[in-house]
Design a protein around this motif. Sequence first.
Motif, PDB file in Angstrom:
ATOM      1  N   THR A  20       0.849  -1.187   0.000  1.00  0.00           N
ATOM      2  CA  THR A  20       0.000   0.000   0.000  1.00  0.00           C
ATOM      3  C   THR A  20       0.889   1.243   0.000  1.00  0.00           C
ATOM      4  O   THR A  20       2.115   1.146   0.080  1.00  0.00           O
ATOM      5  CB  THR A  20      -0.901   0.010   1.242  1.00  0.00           C
ATOM      6  N   ARG A  21       0.272   2.404  -0.040  1.00  0.00           N
ATOM      7  CA  ARG A  21       1.048   3.651  -0.058  1.00  0.00           C
ATOM      8  C   ARG A  21       1.861   3.824   1.225  1.00  0.00           C
ATOM      9  O   ARG A  21       2.921   4.464   1.215  1.00  0.00           O
ATOM     10  CB  ARG A  21       0.122   4.855  -0.263  1.00  0.00           C
ATOM     11  N   ASP A  22       1.378   3.248   2.347  1.00  0.00           N
ATOM     12  CA  ASP A  22       2.153   3.333   3.587  1.00  0.00           C
ATOM     13  C   ASP A  22       3.076   2.136   3.771  1.00  0.00           C
ATOM     14  O   ASP A  22       3.567   1.861   4.864  1.00  0.00           O
ATOM     15  CB  ASP A  22       1.241   3.505   4.803  1.00  0.00           C
ATOM     16  N   LYS A  23       3.287   1.383   2.666  1.00  0.00           N
ATOM     17  CA  LYS A  23       4.232   0.258   2.601  1.00  0.00           C
ATOM     18  C   LYS A  23       3.800  -0.950   3.421  1.00  0.00           C
ATOM     19  O   LYS A  23       4.626  -1.786   3.800  1.00  0.00           O
ATOM     20  CB  LYS A  23       5.644   0.700   3.006  1.00  0.00           C
ATOM     21  N   THR A  24       2.500  -1.094   3.653  1.00  0.00           N
ATOM     22  CA  THR A  24       1.987  -2.309   4.272  1.00  0.00           C
ATOM     23  C   THR A  24       1.948  -3.414   3.213  1.00  0.00           C
ATOM     24  O   THR A  24       1.402  -3.202   2.117  1.00  0.00           O
ATOM     25  CB  THR A  24       0.564  -2.083   4.821  1.00  0.00           C
ATOM     26  N   PRO A  25       2.514  -4.592   3.493  1.00  0.00           N
ATOM     27  CA  PRO A  25       2.521  -5.651   2.471  1.00  0.00           C
ATOM     28  C   PRO A  25       1.136  -6.229   2.223  1.00  0.00           C
ATOM     29  O   PRO A  25       0.303  -6.325   3.136  1.00  0.00           O
ATOM     30  CB  PRO A  25       3.465  -6.705   3.065  1.00  0.00           C
ATOM     31  N   ILE A  26       0.896  -6.609   0.968  1.00  0.00           N
ATOM     32  CA  ILE A  26      -0.338  -7.281   0.560  1.00  0.00           C
ATOM     33  C   ILE A  26       0.036  -8.675   0.069  1.00  0.00           C
ATOM     34  O   ILE A  26       0.935  -8.829  -0.764  1.00  0.00           O
ATOM     35  CB  ILE A  26      -1.058  -6.503  -0.559  1.00  0.00           C
ATOM     36  N   ARG A  27      -0.624  -9.694   0.614  1.00  0.00           N
ATOM     37  CA  ARG A  27      -0.273 -11.086   0.297  1.00  0.00           C
ATOM     38  C   ARG A  27      -1.286 -11.712  -0.663  1.00  0.00           C
ATOM     39  O   ARG A  27      -2.434 -11.262  -0.769  1.00  0.00           O
ATOM     40  CB  ARG A  27      -0.186 -11.914   1.581  1.00  0.00           C
ATOM     41  N   ALA A  28      -0.852 -12.781  -1.318  1.00  0.00           N
ATOM     42  CA  ALA A  28      -1.725 -13.504  -2.250  1.00  0.00           C
ATOM     43  C   ALA A  28      -2.977 -14.011  -1.555  1.00  0.00           C
ATOM     44  O   ALA A  28      -4.051 -14.094  -2.160  1.00  0.00           O
ATOM     45  CB  ALA A  28      -0.955 -14.662  -2.883  1.00  0.00           C
ATOM     46  N   ARG A  29      -2.864 -14.338  -0.280  1.00  0.00           N
ATOM     47  CA  ARG A  29      -4.009 -14.826   0.497  1.00  0.00           C
ATOM     48  C   ARG A  29      -5.121 -13.779   0.568  1.00  0.00           C
ATOM     49  O   ARG A  29      -6.309 -14.112   0.549  1.00  0.00           O
ATOM     50  CB  ARG A  29      -3.545 -15.196   1.906  1.00  0.00           C
ATOM     51  N   GLU A  30      -4.731 -12.499   0.633  1.00  0.00           N
ATOM     52  CA  GLU A  30      -5.723 -11.426   0.711  1.00  0.00           C
ATOM     53  C   GLU A  30      -6.476 -11.255  -0.603  1.00  0.00           C
ATOM     54  O   GLU A  30      -7.597 -10.736  -0.622  1.00  0.00           O
ATOM     55  CB  GLU A  30      -5.044 -10.126   1.117  1.00  0.00           C
ATOM     56  N   LEU A  31      -5.874 -11.686  -1.692  1.00  0.00           N
ATOM     57  CA  LEU A  31      -6.538 -11.672  -3.000  1.00  0.00           C
ATOM     58  C   LEU A  31      -7.360 -12.932  -3.224  1.00  0.00           C
ATOM     59  O   LEU A  31      -8.008 -13.075  -4.269  1.00  0.00           O
ATOM     60  CB  LEU A  31      -5.491 -11.562  -4.115  1.00  0.00           C
ATOM     61  N   LYS A  32      -7.315 -13.868  -2.248  1.00  0.00           N
ATOM     62  CA  LYS A  32      -7.990 -15.166  -2.361  1.00  0.00           C
ATOM     63  C   LYS A  32      -7.499 -15.949  -3.585  1.00  0.00           C
ATOM     64  O   LYS A  32      -8.268 -16.628  -4.268  1.00  0.00           O
ATOM     65  CB  LYS A  32      -9.511 -14.993  -2.396  1.00  0.00           C
TER      66      LYS A  32
END
Length: 558
Positions: free
Chosen positions: A229-241
């Motif tokens: 995200t813009r604040d550099k929080t990681p996004i994982r494949a699990r969150e995309l299902k």
Amino acid sequence: MTVKSDIEIARAAKMQPIGEVAAKVGIPAEALIPYGTTKAKVSFDYIDAQKDAKDGKLILVTAISPTPAGEGKTTTTVGLGDGLNRIGKKAIMCLREPSLGPSFGMKGGAAGGGYAQVVPMEDINLHFTGDFHAITSAHNLLSAMIDNHIYWGNSLGFDTRRVAWRRVLDMNDRALRQITNSLGGVANGFPRTDGFDITVASEVMAILCLALDLKDLERRLGNIIVGYTRDKTPIRARELKADGAMTVLLKDALMPNLVQTLENNPAFIHGGPFANIAHGCNSVLATKTALKLADFVVTEAGFGADLGAEKFFDIKCRKAGLKPDAAVVVATVRALKMHGGVGKDGLKEENTAAVAKGCENLKRHLENMAKFGVPVAVGINRFITDTDAEVQEIVKAAEALGARAFVCTHWADGGAGTEDLARHIVALTDEGKAAFRPLYPEDMPLREKVKTIAQQIYRASDIACDASVETAFKDLEAGGFGNLPVCMAKTQYSFSTDPNKRGAPTDHVVAIRELRLSAGAEFVVVITGEIMTMPGLPRVPSAENIRLNDAGEIEGLF
């Protein structure tokens, strides 16, 4: 005398039905999922039922730094496995699957050579059982789901400048290294910078090769960090299902592939990460399964020992709890001449001085192997142009460091050409002197891990990182990834990051260009020098010489 090509030798092979090959190590017919009559996958139920069986002994085959003259590491792995079977030991070989990129590029296939090959050679070097296609599809499904999520509102808050997941293709295609996607208007999404890596550099490939079972596979796939995200929080494949569907695509690919050598001995060929840009080892599942079935398991790690062997020890063995019993460093007179300063045109002329000088490269690798606590031998892959005096220079160099060297003629003689080496490996393992230890502890800071490898293995004076890389090290530590091993992406041709510095250079500086977190594979990729994660084709690719003849047979593969 006319020398047959590898593909001619492979085509003349008298292959046994894969069920008969499996029976030699106790695998029943009902445990096989056949792909035709000469290759099969081994079922998860059977693998799980072997978990309490005693492990055999694990032998690593690695090599000196590669040169255009060739070393023959895969050929030696196959030859040694055949040699162990010839002297009465039950042995299985564990190899990686070849990538289509090198098969149609410059390096060629990876099924061995001469009379030390795995077959069916054409299938193994081309589509095989479809594992690479499944990995490519699973990887690119995730890529599609990222851009689709952004298109439909971006509820996870992707910063499109920080999407960390590229696309992949199992082909050398430099034109795709850097692209801009989603061009053409509103209906095609939001344009952003993107790029392609070769499939063997995919984190999905690494995950498949390190996963213990389907549950572990899905867990690791879910842990992939695809962006921030813009604040550099990681996004994982699990969150995309995406992890469930990716696992579905990979459910068959995770099962090890069983084939045979020209001498009808069993071999697992499974997974195929490159060792110069990934961790360079066949799958943990294939290796651990083979250890339950055989007295000896002979496996290889890609390119020279500074890359493949280091990653085998520090990543694969560490993560899988493997404890290798011995190792073989493969060397050739021809390659050592090149390390000693001889050009490719002068390799046929005797030059003991150049071999002696080139042996500094061999000595460096032997010294490095000792740091892992595994006893080592040298396998001299002999060519017909080698002289006895040149071979003796290698023997002397090895003995000076306490290792024995053996002339191996497996290319011409199959397993019979490695029997002396095989007996020595058995004797080495019987002595029980292996005391495997990784090069660095898990709790060492990431930057220190990289520096340790650079100084201890590459003999560099230091590493060099610009401000962005230094920040990346700090961010990874702060994010809780400091305990991961590092996977060095470096030229295979030199201990340095300069492919032209052959031999055993010292006091060079290893420039770190980029860090890539593989949170699912559970290592950090450290990209050095000018190494590319999407290779290009050479001026004259081998694809120009690959064709079907009038009989419908493939010609030109090597």
